[in-house]
Design a protein around this motif. Structure first.
Motif, PDB file in Angstrom:
ATOM      1  N   ARG A 128       0.817  -1.229   0.000  1.00  0.00           N
ATOM      2  CA  ARG A 128       0.000   0.000   0.000  1.00  0.00           C
ATOM      3  C   ARG A 128       0.846   1.273   0.000  1.00  0.00           C
ATOM      4  N   GLU A 129       2.070   1.185   0.520  1.00  0.00           N
ATOM      5  CA  GLU A 129       2.941   2.360   0.539  1.00  0.00           C
ATOM      6  C   GLU A 129       3.298   2.820  -0.866  1.00  0.00           C
ATOM      7  N   ILE A 130       3.285   1.901  -1.839  1.00  0.00           N
ATOM      8  CA  ILE A 130       3.551   2.298  -3.220  1.00  0.00           C
ATOM      9  C   ILE A 130       2.508   3.301  -3.675  1.00  0.00           C
ATOM     10  N   ARG A 131       1.248   3.002  -3.355  1.00  0.00           N
ATOM     11  CA  ARG A 131       0.151   3.905  -3.726  1.00  0.00           C
ATOM     12  C   ARG A 131       0.195   5.190  -2.900  1.00  0.00           C
ATOM     13  N   ASP A 132       0.344   5.030  -1.582  1.00  0.00           N
ATOM     14  CA  ASP A 132       0.281   6.196  -0.701  1.00  0.00           C
ATOM     15  C   ASP A 132       1.410   7.190  -0.972  1.00  0.00           C
ATOM     16  N   LYS A 133       2.592   6.681  -1.328  1.00  0.00           N
ATOM     17  CA  LYS A 133       3.753   7.539  -1.552  1.00  0.00           C
ATOM     18  C   LYS A 133       4.027   7.789  -3.033  1.00  0.00           C
ATOM     19  N   LYS A 134       3.152   7.172  -3.889  1.00  0.00           N
ATOM     20  CA  LYS A 134       3.333   7.314  -5.349  1.00  0.00           C
ATOM     21  C   LYS A 134       4.775   7.003  -5.761  1.00  0.00           C
ATOM     22  N   LEU A 135       5.248   5.848  -5.335  1.00  0.00           N
ATOM     23  CA  LEU A 135       6.642   5.470  -5.564  1.00  0.00           C
ATOM     24  C   LEU A 135       6.866   4.992  -6.994  1.00  0.00           C
ATOM     25  N   PRO A 136       7.925   5.448  -7.644  1.00  0.00           N
ATOM     26  CA  PRO A 136       8.253   4.996  -9.012  1.00  0.00           C
ATOM     27  C   PRO A 136       9.006   3.667  -8.994  1.00  0.00           C
ATOM     28  N   VAL A 137       8.311   2.603  -8.595  1.00  0.00           N
ATOM     29  CA  VAL A 137       8.967   1.311  -8.405  1.00  0.00           C
ATOM     30  C   VAL A 137       9.115   0.557  -9.720  1.00  0.00           C
ATOM     31  N   ARG A 138      10.174  -0.231  -9.794  1.00  0.00           N
ATOM     32  CA  ARG A 138      10.413  -1.106 -10.943  1.00  0.00           C
ATOM     33  C   ARG A 138       9.966  -2.511 -10.548  1.00  0.00           C
ATOM     34  N   VAL A 139       8.810  -2.883 -11.061  1.00  0.00           N
ATOM     35  CA  VAL A 139       8.156  -4.135 -10.688  1.00  0.00           C
ATOM     36  C   VAL A 139       8.538  -5.244 -11.666  1.00  0.00           C
ATOM     37  N   TYR A 140       8.838  -6.422 -11.106  1.00  0.00           N
ATOM     38  CA  TYR A 140       9.101  -7.600 -11.925  1.00  0.00           C
ATOM     39  C   TYR A 140       8.134  -8.718 -11.530  1.00  0.00           C
ATOM     40  N   THR A 141       7.694  -9.462 -12.539  1.00  0.00           N
ATOM     41  CA  THR A 141       6.936 -10.688 -12.327  1.00  0.00           C
ATOM     42  C   THR A 141       7.409 -11.704 -13.360  1.00  0.00           C
ATOM     43  N   GLN A 142       6.929 -12.931 -13.215  1.00  0.00           N
ATOM     44  CA  GLN A 142       7.149 -13.911 -14.268  1.00  0.00           C
ATOM     45  C   GLN A 142       6.274 -13.554 -15.474  1.00  0.00           C
ATOM     46  N   PRO A 143       6.426 -14.271 -16.582  1.00  0.00           N
ATOM     47  CA  PRO A 143       5.681 -13.895 -17.787  1.00  0.00           C
ATOM     48  C   PRO A 143       4.172 -13.958 -17.621  1.00  0.00           C
ATOM     49  N   VAL A 144       3.475 -13.210 -18.453  1.00  0.00           N
ATOM     50  CA  VAL A 144       2.021 -13.279 -18.505  1.00  0.00           C
ATOM     51  C   VAL A 144       1.627 -14.716 -18.837  1.00  0.00           C
ATOM     52  N   GLY A 145       0.685 -15.257 -18.086  1.00  0.00           N
ATOM     53  CA  GLY A 145       0.322 -16.664 -18.221  1.00  0.00           C
ATOM     54  C   GLY A 145       0.668 -17.437 -16.961  1.00  0.00           C
ATOM     55  N   SER A 146       1.588 -16.886 -16.176  1.00  0.00           N
ATOM     56  CA  SER A 146       1.929 -17.488 -14.889  1.00  0.00           C
ATOM     57  C   SER A 146       0.994 -16.934 -13.824  1.00  0.00           C
ATOM     58  N   LEU A 147       0.755 -17.720 -12.775  1.00  0.00           N
ATOM     59  CA  LEU A 147      -0.073 -17.203 -11.684  1.00  0.00           C
ATOM     60  C   LEU A 147       0.661 -16.090 -10.953  1.00  0.00           C
ATOM     61  N   GLY A 148       1.998 -16.158 -10.932  1.00  0.00           N
ATOM     62  CA  GLY A 148       2.745 -15.094 -10.263  1.00  0.00           C
ATOM     63  C   GLY A 148       2.409 -13.732 -10.831  1.00  0.00           C
ATOM     64  N   GLU A 149       2.328 -13.640 -12.161  1.00  0.00           N
ATOM     65  CA  GLU A 149       1.985 -12.363 -12.794  1.00  0.00           C
ATOM     66  C   GLU A 149       0.531 -12.003 -12.525  1.00  0.00           C
ATOM     67  N   PHE A 150      -0.373 -12.959 -12.695  1.00  0.00           N
ATOM     68  CA  PHE A 150      -1.788 -12.661 -12.527  1.00  0.00           C
ATOM     69  C   PHE A 150      -2.113 -12.326 -11.070  1.00  0.00           C
ATOM     70  N   ALA A 151      -1.549 -13.094 -10.130  1.00  0.00           N
ATOM     71  CA  ALA A 151      -1.782 -12.828  -8.714  1.00  0.00           C
ATOM     72  C   ALA A 151      -1.177 -11.489  -8.304  1.00  0.00           C
ATOM     73  N   GLY A 152      -0.048 -11.118  -8.924  1.00  0.00           N
ATOM     74  CA  GLY A 152       0.525  -9.802  -8.654  1.00  0.00           C
ATOM     75  C   GLY A 152      -0.432  -8.690  -9.041  1.00  0.00           C
ATOM     76  N   ARG A 153      -1.087  -8.860 -10.196  1.00  0.00           N
ATOM     77  CA  ARG A 153      -2.091  -7.882 -10.617  1.00  0.00           C
ATOM     78  C   ARG A 153      -3.256  -7.843  -9.645  1.00  0.00           C
ATOM     79  N   GLN A 154      -3.687  -9.014  -9.180  1.00  0.00           N
ATOM     80  CA  GLN A 154      -4.792  -9.060  -8.224  1.00  0.00           C
ATOM     81  C   GLN A 154      -4.398  -8.391  -6.903  1.00  0.00           C
ATOM     82  N   LEU A 155      -3.160  -8.608  -6.485  1.00  0.00           N
ATOM     83  CA  LEU A 155      -2.674  -7.983  -5.258  1.00  0.00           C
ATOM     84  C   LEU A 155      -2.636  -6.464  -5.398  1.00  0.00           C
ATOM     85  N   LEU A 156      -2.126  -5.986  -6.519  1.00  0.00           N
ATOM     86  CA  LEU A 156      -2.128  -4.543  -6.753  1.00  0.00           C
ATOM     87  C   LEU A 156      -3.553  -3.991  -6.759  1.00  0.00           C
TER      88      LEU A 156
END
Length: 327
Positions: free
Chosen positions: A133-161
């Motif tokens: 939540r601090e990313i949103r609250d502080k508007k941080l310019p973070v460099r986010v990495y996930t596994q490729p689209v099609g993996s649950l890691g990427e999709f779950a990351g989107r759901q978490l965001l």
């Protein structure tokens, strides 16, 4: 003349019958995930066991694709008759929701409950945050990495965001970036200081995450109550990653979790499904030697609905009933 005729009839009948009894070899593609993942190791370990128990000449082709979201699609279309998936994505696929626009009702389970995977957000300590939540609250310019689209890691990351009121567009609007790549690229990005945060689903002793934490100071960000509450209706279950699951992780991490499942489709012949299931549940020691993340696998309960998320293949059901594990 009648004796000769009788002999010829015996030969004519017995040869085809004998050859029909010899099971034909099978070629089974097996969808896992990229070569730096625990799933690829799982797949290679299972494939090695199956080459010894399937009909002679059979081949198991372990594919480094397409992850928890993509694999059910491949298996449903029979592009890969075998695949690794998760209970949560199995349910979505079977019911046609979340990541899926149609019901993949021909999916069937073979073996479930291999492990516990955790949804994690892992940030470099230099980023100086303790929650997503601090990313949103502080508007941080973070460099986010996930596994490729099609993996649950990427999709779950989107759901978490999404659960924290963010999306990739907001991340980019803050001046950040998103990369969806294999673990070999992710590891280098963290080591070179080009990555700030990883969204992933990981099992204990996950090889690539272990490599990252051995060389970079990171912080595992637990989920606050509101974020977890938003994820639970999607099929996730509350879970706590124990202390020391990874190096320098001295505290438990509150998150959500789910187990890995070996899946197929209803077109897989019953004898093959039976052999695959029987081979896997009878070789736990070999599985653990292949990957320590499989240590908690309990073959006796690998058929249970909460361990698989979809109906069992009849061949798998026969294997469990023969063992006396499924009544």
């Amino acid at each position: 003349m009648s004796v000769l005729l009788a002999v010829l009839l015996v030969v004519a009948v017995s040869v085809p019958e004998s050859s029909a009894q010899a099971p034909a070899p099978v070629n089974l593609a097996f969808a896992t995930l990229d070569t730096g993942s625990a799933w690829y190791v799982y797949g290679a370990t299972i494939a090695e066991l199956l080459r010894k128990t399937l009909p002679p000449g059979s081949n198991i082709d372990v594919k480094p694709r397409a992850g928890g979201v993509g694999n059910p699609r491949l298996v449903a279309k029979n592009e890969t008759p075998l695949g690794l998936s998760f209970t949560v994505t199995n349910r979505w696929a079977y019911e046609g929701k979340e990541a899926y626009t149609e019901k993949l009702e021909n999916l069937r389970a073979l073996v479930g409950g291999f492990d516990t995977y955790y949804l994690v957000a892992m940030a470099t300590k230099r980023l100086g945050i303790t929650s997503v939540r601090e990313i949103r609250d502080k508007k941080l310019p973070v460099r986010v990495y996930t596994q490729p689209v099609g993996s649950l890691g990427e999709f779950a990351g989107r759901q978490l965001l999404r659960a924290t009121g963010l999306g990739y567009s907001e991340i980019k609007g803050f001046g950040g970036s998103t990369q969806h790549v294999g673990y070999n690229v992710i590891i280098d990005a963290f080591k070179d200081g080009r990555a700030d945060i990883l969204f992933a689903v990981v099992t204990p002793k996950h090889p690539s995450v272990s490599e990252i934490v051995s060389s970079v100071d990171v912080q595992f960000l637990g989920l606050d109550a509101d974020t977890a509450k938003a994820l639970l209706p999607l099929g996730y279950v509350a879970a706590t990653m124990p202390p020391d699951t990874f190096k320098s992780q001295s505290k438990p991490v509150s998150t959500v979790g789910f187990p890995t499942v070996l899946i197929t489709n209803r077109d897989l012949p019953e004898p093959i499904a039976y052999t695959v299931t029987k081979t896997v549940v009878e070789n736990k020691d070999a599985l653990v030697r292949g990957h320590a993340g499989l240590a908690e696998f309990e073959p006796r309960t690998a058929w249970q609905p909460d361990k698989v998320g979809i109906p069992l293949h009849p061949g798998a059901e026969r294997a469990y009933r023969e063992k006396g594990w499924m009544k």
